[in-house]
Write an enzyme that holds these catalytic residues in place. Structure first.
Site, PDB file in Angstrom:
ATOM      1  N   ARG A   1     -11.623   8.025  -2.779  1.00  0.00           N
ATOM      2  CA  ARG A   1     -11.979   9.419  -2.520  1.00  0.00           C
ATOM      3  C   ARG A   1     -13.496   9.600  -2.407  1.00  0.00           C
ATOM      4  NH1 ARG A   1      -9.554  13.095  -6.994  1.00  0.00           N
ATOM      5  NH2 ARG A   1      -7.766  11.780  -6.472  1.00  0.00           N
TER       6      ARG A   1
ATOM      7  N   ASP B   1       0.888  -1.157   0.000  1.00  0.00           N
ATOM      8  CA  ASP B   1       0.000   0.000   0.000  1.00  0.00           C
ATOM      9  C   ASP B   1       0.935   1.218   0.000  1.00  0.00           C
ATOM     10  OD1 ASP B   1      -2.304   1.650   0.481  1.00  0.00           O
ATOM     11  OD2 ASP B   1      -1.698   1.757   2.587  1.00  0.00           O
ATOM     12  N   LEU B   2       0.406   2.393  -0.246  1.00  0.00           N
ATOM     13  CA  LEU B   2       1.258   3.596  -0.298  1.00  0.00           C
ATOM     14  C   LEU B   2       1.056   4.508   0.919  1.00  0.00           C
ATOM     15  CD1 LEU B   2       3.125   5.587  -1.936  1.00  0.00           C
ATOM     16  CD2 LEU B   2       1.024   6.490  -2.934  1.00  0.00           C
ATOM     17  N   ASP B   3      -0.146   5.094   0.996  1.00  0.00           N
ATOM     18  CA  ASP B   3      -0.416   6.084   2.049  1.00  0.00           C
ATOM     19  C   ASP B   3      -0.330   5.430   3.431  1.00  0.00           C
ATOM     20  OD1 ASP B   3      -1.059   8.201   0.205  1.00  0.00           O
ATOM     21  OD2 ASP B   3      -2.996   7.254  -0.139  1.00  0.00           O
TER      22      ASP B   3
ATOM     23  N   SER C   1      -2.375   0.728  -4.313  1.00  0.00           N
ATOM     24  CA  SER C   1      -2.927   1.859  -3.565  1.00  0.00           C
ATOM     25  C   SER C   1      -4.252   2.292  -4.172  1.00  0.00           C
ATOM     26  CB  SER C   1      -1.946   3.033  -3.614  1.00  0.00           C
ATOM     27  OG  SER C   1      -2.565   4.200  -3.128  1.00  0.00           O
ATOM     28  N   ALA C   2      -5.177   2.692  -3.307  1.00  0.00           N
ATOM     29  CA  ALA C   2      -6.473   3.202  -3.781  1.00  0.00           C
ATOM     30  C   ALA C   2      -6.335   4.612  -4.342  1.00  0.00           C
ATOM     31  CB  ALA C   2      -7.468   3.210  -2.625  1.00  0.00           C
ATOM     32  N   SER C   3      -5.157   5.199  -4.169  1.00  0.00           N
ATOM     33  CA  SER C   3      -4.996   6.612  -4.526  1.00  0.00           C
ATOM     34  C   SER C   3      -4.706   6.860  -6.000  1.00  0.00           C
ATOM     35  CB  SER C   3      -3.871   7.227  -3.701  1.00  0.00           C
ATOM     36  OG  SER C   3      -3.632   8.552  -4.129  1.00  0.00           O
TER      37      SER C   3
ATOM     38  N   GLU D   1       0.211  -3.211   4.655  1.00  0.00           N
ATOM     39  CA  GLU D   1      -0.895  -2.257   4.796  1.00  0.00           C
ATOM     40  C   GLU D   1      -0.896  -1.555   6.150  1.00  0.00           C
ATOM     41  OE1 GLU D   1      -3.530  -0.747   3.873  1.00  0.00           O
ATOM     42  OE2 GLU D   1      -3.893  -1.479   1.848  1.00  0.00           O
ATOM     43  N   ASP D   2      -1.521  -0.368   6.192  1.00  0.00           N
ATOM     44  CA  ASP D   2      -1.710   0.317   7.479  1.00  0.00           C
ATOM     45  C   ASP D   2      -3.196   0.431   7.831  1.00  0.00           C
ATOM     46  OD1 ASP D   2      -2.251   2.216   5.406  1.00  0.00           O
ATOM     47  OD2 ASP D   2      -2.130   3.806   6.913  1.00  0.00           O
TER      48      ASP D   2
ATOM     49  N   LYS E   1      -9.290   5.147   5.842  1.00  0.00           N
ATOM     50  CA  LYS E   1      -8.000   4.672   5.327  1.00  0.00           C
ATOM     51  C   LYS E   1      -8.200   3.511   4.355  1.00  0.00           C
ATOM     52  CE  LYS E   1      -4.945   6.303   8.939  1.00  0.00           C
ATOM     53  NZ  LYS E   1      -4.020   5.921  10.017  1.00  0.00           N
ATOM     54  N   GLY E   2      -7.617   3.638   3.197  1.00  0.00           N
ATOM     55  CA  GLY E   2      -7.715   2.594   2.181  1.00  0.00           C
ATOM     56  C   GLY E   2      -8.941   2.722   1.288  1.00  0.00           C
ATOM     57  N   ILE E   3      -9.825   3.643   1.650  1.00  0.00           N
ATOM     58  CA  ILE E   3     -11.111   3.800   0.948  1.00  0.00           C
ATOM     59  C   ILE E   3     -10.988   4.902  -0.108  1.00  0.00           C
ATOM     60  CG2 ILE E   3     -13.567   4.344   1.363  1.00  0.00           C
ATOM     61  CD1 ILE E   3     -12.591   1.766   2.791  1.00  0.00           C
TER      62      ILE E   3
ATOM     63  N   ASN F   1      -3.553   9.558  -6.842  1.00  0.00           N
ATOM     64  CA  ASN F   1      -2.356  10.408  -6.782  1.00  0.00           C
ATOM     65  C   ASN F   1      -1.072   9.598  -6.635  1.00  0.00           C
ATOM     66  OD1 ASN F   1      -3.456  13.219  -6.731  1.00  0.00           O
ATOM     67  ND2 ASN F   1      -4.562  12.423  -4.956  1.00  0.00           N
TER      68      ASN F   1
ATOM     69  N   THR G   1       1.503  10.273   3.962  1.00  0.00           N
ATOM     70  CA  THR G   1       0.441  11.035   3.301  1.00  0.00           C
ATOM     71  C   THR G   1      -0.916  10.807   3.967  1.00  0.00           C
ATOM     72  OG1 THR G   1       0.602   9.229   1.738  1.00  0.00           O
ATOM     73  CG2 THR G   1       1.396  11.378   0.996  1.00  0.00           C
TER      74      THR G   1
ATOM     75  N   LYS H   1     -10.738  -1.673  -1.821  1.00  0.00           N
ATOM     76  CA  LYS H   1     -10.554  -2.302  -0.511  1.00  0.00           C
ATOM     77  C   LYS H   1     -11.804  -2.032   0.324  1.00  0.00           C
ATOM     78  CE  LYS H   1      -5.688  -1.041  -0.928  1.00  0.00           C
ATOM     79  NZ  LYS H   1      -4.571  -0.193  -0.467  1.00  0.00           N
TER      80      LYS H   1
HETATM   81  C1  BG6 Z   1      -5.873   5.563   0.085  1.00  0.00           C
HETATM   82  C2  BG6 Z   1      -5.978   6.377   1.354  1.00  0.00           C
HETATM   83  O1  BG6 Z   1      -4.558   5.105  -0.052  1.00  0.00           O
HETATM   84  O2  BG6 Z   1      -6.202   6.349  -1.063  1.00  0.00           O
HETATM   85  C3  BG6 Z   1      -7.345   7.008   1.452  1.00  0.00           C
HETATM   86  O3  BG6 Z   1      -5.744   5.539   2.457  1.00  0.00           O
HETATM   87  C4  BG6 Z   1      -7.657   7.807   0.189  1.00  0.00           C
HETATM   88  O4  BG6 Z   1      -7.369   7.851   2.594  1.00  0.00           O
HETATM   89  C5  BG6 Z   1      -7.517   6.899  -1.028  1.00  0.00           C
HETATM   90  O5  BG6 Z   1      -8.979   8.337   0.240  1.00  0.00           O
HETATM   91  C6  BG6 Z   1      -7.787   7.631  -2.349  1.00  0.00           C
HETATM   92  O6  BG6 Z   1      -6.796   8.601  -2.525  1.00  0.00           O
HETATM   93  P1  BG6 Z   1      -6.854   9.755  -3.621  1.00  0.00           P
HETATM   94  O7  BG6 Z   1      -5.441  10.310  -3.592  1.00  0.00           O
HETATM   95  O8  BG6 Z   1      -7.175   9.115  -4.934  1.00  0.00           O
HETATM   96  O9  BG6 Z   1      -7.885  10.729  -3.188  1.00  0.00           O
HETATM   97 MG    MG Z   2      -2.737   3.165   3.626  1.00  0.00          MG
END
Ligand code: BG6
Ligand code: MG
Length: 221
Positions: free
Chosen positions: A50, A10-12, A117-119, A172-173, A46-48, A121, A18, A148
Site C-alpha cells: 500500500r 497470490d490473492l488479488d 499476498s502483499a495485502s 501470480e498475476d 500490482k503486487g506492491i 486485507n 480485487t 515483491k
Molecule cells: C497486492 C495488490 O496484492 O496487495 C496491490 O496487488 C496492493 O495492488 C497490495 O497494493 C497491498 O494491499 P492492501 O490491501 O494491504 O492495501
Molecule cells: Mg495479484
C-alpha cells in the site's frame, strides 16, 4: 521437479478480482491529488504494498516531496477505507472460476497450499469468500522484510509448510510477483494476458483460472 510439495497463491487478481477494486480506489485518490492515473500505470502497482504504491503515485505526479510521512499514512488510509468499502459487496460466488476446485484437488493430492499476498486485507477477503480453511498457511506480509519483487514472501510461504522451494509452484498475476517466484526458485504460473505474463517470465500461462488444473501444472513443469 518430480513431486510438487506446495502451491503458493497470490490473492488479488488470482483468486478474486480485487485488483480492479485496488485500481478504482487508487484512481480516486490520485484524481484528488491531481495525478493522471491510467490503467497502464496501475499495472506497476500490482503486487506492491500500500505505502509503496502511494509513493509511486506521488512520484508520478511529481509530489514526492510534498507530504510528511504522517500525511502519507493518512492518504494511504483514505485509499484503504474506500477499498474496504468496495470489498463489502464481495460474495462467496465472486471467487474466480476453478480456483476452489483447484485448491481442493491439490489438497486431495497431499499438496500443501499457502497464500503469499502483499495485502493486509487478505484475511478478511478469505473470510468473505469462505476459503480461509482451505489454506494451510497465510503469510503475514508484515512478517517479511522485503515485499515483491523480492522472493521473501514466497519463501516464507514455503518454509511455513516445510516445503522445498524448488518443489513449489507460485501463482501470480503481477510482474513483480512472477519475479518474486522466479527468484525464490519456484515454478511460475501466470494468470493474465499471455504477452505480459510471458515478458514477466511465467512458464505456464492461463488467461482464465478455470483452465488451471493440477494436471496442466504437472504436464508443464
Ligand atoms: C497486492 C495488490 O496484492 O496487495 C496491490 O496487488 C496492493 O495492488 C497490495 O497494493 C497491498 O494491499 P492492501 O490491501 O494491504 O492495501
Ligand atoms: Mg495479484
Amino acid at each position: 521437479m518430480k513431486k510438487i510439495e506446495a502451491v503458493i497463491f497470490d490473492l488479488d487478481g488470482v483468486i478474486v478480482d480485487t485488483a480492479h477494486f485496488h485500481f478504482l480506489a487508487w484512481r480516486n485518490l490520485a484524481r484528488e491529488l491531481g495525478v493522471d492515473f491510467t490503467l497502464e500505470f496501475n499495472e506497476k502497482l500490482k503486487g506492491i504494498s500500500r505505502i509503496e504504491s502511494l509513493e509511486k503515485i506521488l512520484v508520478l505526479g511529481n509530489l514526492q516531496d510534498k507530504y510528511f510521512s504522517e500525511e502519507k499514512e493518512a492518504l494511504a488510509a483514505k485509499k484503504n477505507n474506500e477499498y474496504v468499502e468496495l470489498l463489502k459487496d464481495m460474495k462467496e460466488c465472486d471467487i474466480y472460476l476453478g480456483i476452489k476446485e483447484l485448491i481442493n484437488e491439490l489438497r486431495e493430492n497431499n499438496i500443501k497450499v499457502s497464500l503469499a499476498s502483499a495485502s493486509k486485507n487478505a484475511p478478511i477477503i478469505l473470510e468473505a469468500l469462505r476459503i480461509t480453511e482451505l489454506f494451510d498457511y497465510v503469510v503475514d506480509p508484515d512478517s517479511v522484510s522485503k515485499g515483491k519483487p523480492a522472493p521473501d514472501i514466497f519463501l516464507a510461504g514455503a518454509k511455513a509448510l516445510g516445503a522445498n522451494p524448488e518443489k513449489c509452484v507460485g501463482v501470480e498475476d503481477a510482474e513483480a510477483g512472477i519475479k518474486a517466484i522466479l527468484d525464490a526458485n519456484m515454478f511460475p504460473v501466470g494468470v493474465g494476458t499471455p504477452s505480459e505474463m510471458q515478458k514477466a517470465g511465467a512458464k505456464l500461462i492461463v488467461t482464465n483460472t478455470k483452465d488451471l488444473t493440477l494436471d496442466l501444472i504437472v504436464r508443464s513443469i
